[in-house]
Motif scaffolding. Sequence first.
Motif, mmCIF file in Angstrom:
data_model
loop_
_atom_site.group_PDB
_atom_site.id
_atom_site.type_symbol
_atom_site.label_atom_id
_atom_site.label_comp_id
_atom_site.label_asym_id
_atom_site.label_seq_id
_atom_site.Cartn_x
_atom_site.Cartn_y
_atom_site.Cartn_z
ATOM 1 N N GLU A 163 63.175 -38.657 -12.988
ATOM 2 C CA GLU A 163 63.694 -39.593 -13.991
ATOM 3 C C GLU A 163 62.914 -39.606 -15.306
ATOM 4 O O GLU A 163 63.235 -40.392 -16.192
ATOM 5 C CB GLU A 163 63.702 -41.011 -13.397
ATOM 6 N N VAL A 201 70.640 -43.702 -12.530
ATOM 7 C CA VAL A 201 69.719 -42.669 -12.068
ATOM 8 C C VAL A 201 70.476 -41.383 -11.746
ATOM 9 O O VAL A 201 71.703 -41.382 -11.561
ATOM 10 C CB VAL A 201 68.928 -43.129 -10.825
ATOM 11 N N ASN A 220 65.193 -39.091 -18.266
ATOM 12 C CA ASN A 220 66.533 -39.663 -18.177
ATOM 13 C C ASN A 220 66.665 -40.810 -19.188
ATOM 14 O O ASN A 220 65.987 -41.831 -19.074
ATOM 15 C CB ASN A 220 66.784 -40.184 -16.764
#
Length: 448
Positions: A252, A291, A255
């Motif tokens: 992540e 996510v 992201n």
Amino acid sequence: MRRPAIPAAIAHPVRLLPLSFLALITLGTLLLLMPFARSGGGGPEFMPALFTSTSAVTITGLASVDTSTYWSPAGQGIILFLVQVGGLGIVAMATVLGLFIGGRLGLRTQMVAQVDMHVVSLGEVRPLFRRVAITMLLFQTAVTIMLTARYRATYFDDFGTSLWHGVFHGVMAFNNAGFSLNSDSLVGYAGDGLIILPICVGVFFGAMGFPVLAELFRGWRRPSRWTIHARLTVWGSLFLLGSSAVAFLLLEWGNPDTLGPLSWGQKLVSGLEGGIMPRSGGLNSFDWGGVRGETLTLGTILMFIGGGSASMAGGIKITTFLLLAYVILAELRGDPDVTVGVRRISAPVIRTALTIALLAVMLVTSATMAVMLLSGGTFEDVLFECTSAFATAGLSTGLTPDLPASAQMVLVVLMFVGRVGTIAAASAFVLRRRVPRYHLPEEQPIIG
């Protein structure tokens, strides 16, 4: 005056446990249906009341409505009460109160408590419950003080609001429940270590299990003398925390919907949260609906494993997961016995671990199929939601509020079974006691 006899079909400790939780869920539903429990005009609806009560008693934290806007302060107080009682356990609460006021414990009460807290002998019930109450109070007080100070210094102008938020989230943290007084959970505090870290510490120790915490308190400096249960729980929890936090950060880091906009320090704080909360915490400072697919799968696996036995966490429990890993290792090696360290694991324990894991797989997969049919949701999101309900984790991609009432009822059943335990729930309905008078001839079918 003679007490009325309890029917034998109900009085068995394994059956009393789920019945006690059902009674508390019913009470919570009735309280939440009161007009004063809902904010604004109009009374609460039945399905939100039932879903919220079940989620609170099972210390899950999944919400079908916005806790911060749908429920009034009185309704939020009822939720807090249900979480606290559900976390300690109905029987544990009654037992601890009895100890503090000098009451006596009946044999049946001790036996029910033994089932609920997974203690080995009846003689351990009294001191364990006393430590349970004190441990909960100490951890929750410590987290509440740290959160209240931070809320007052940075986020709220008055002490009363800061204290209420500190108490509410402190109780939710140690009880591993995902309810929040904010509509976006902890997203408004993303990367704030003085908010996120105390909550993570509360969640982590709440998921360890009271027998382990008591053992660590007595001899944390001598790991070589720990029981196998404590070793599996402590080292397994630390390994899962470290590995999952690193995996979460790698997945992540860039992201834009989760960690991308944060600074390095804030990302590390959120990474630690990402390694702890899926185990059963439920509170989140980033949107799990944003996510990556790989991270969602990682979270599903962590929720399914859960935390320690006799803890606030759900899932199949880390001891079950690790024992099955040792079973596989022994089979690959061709060893006749399953050993952990210098101890041999008995066949009944292995059989129980297999039963718990297979029942959990069956329940989650069946519920996932049912919710997909009833709601039309995608497989990844529905599996995540159903695993969260069964593992009493409380994390959500945002799907739960949009589910029809029939699909929400599936989650209600999952939360109940996940809290009471697959073995206790199954035994409550199919309990049989018989000693075989003979053994049938043995045969070995082909496997694989």
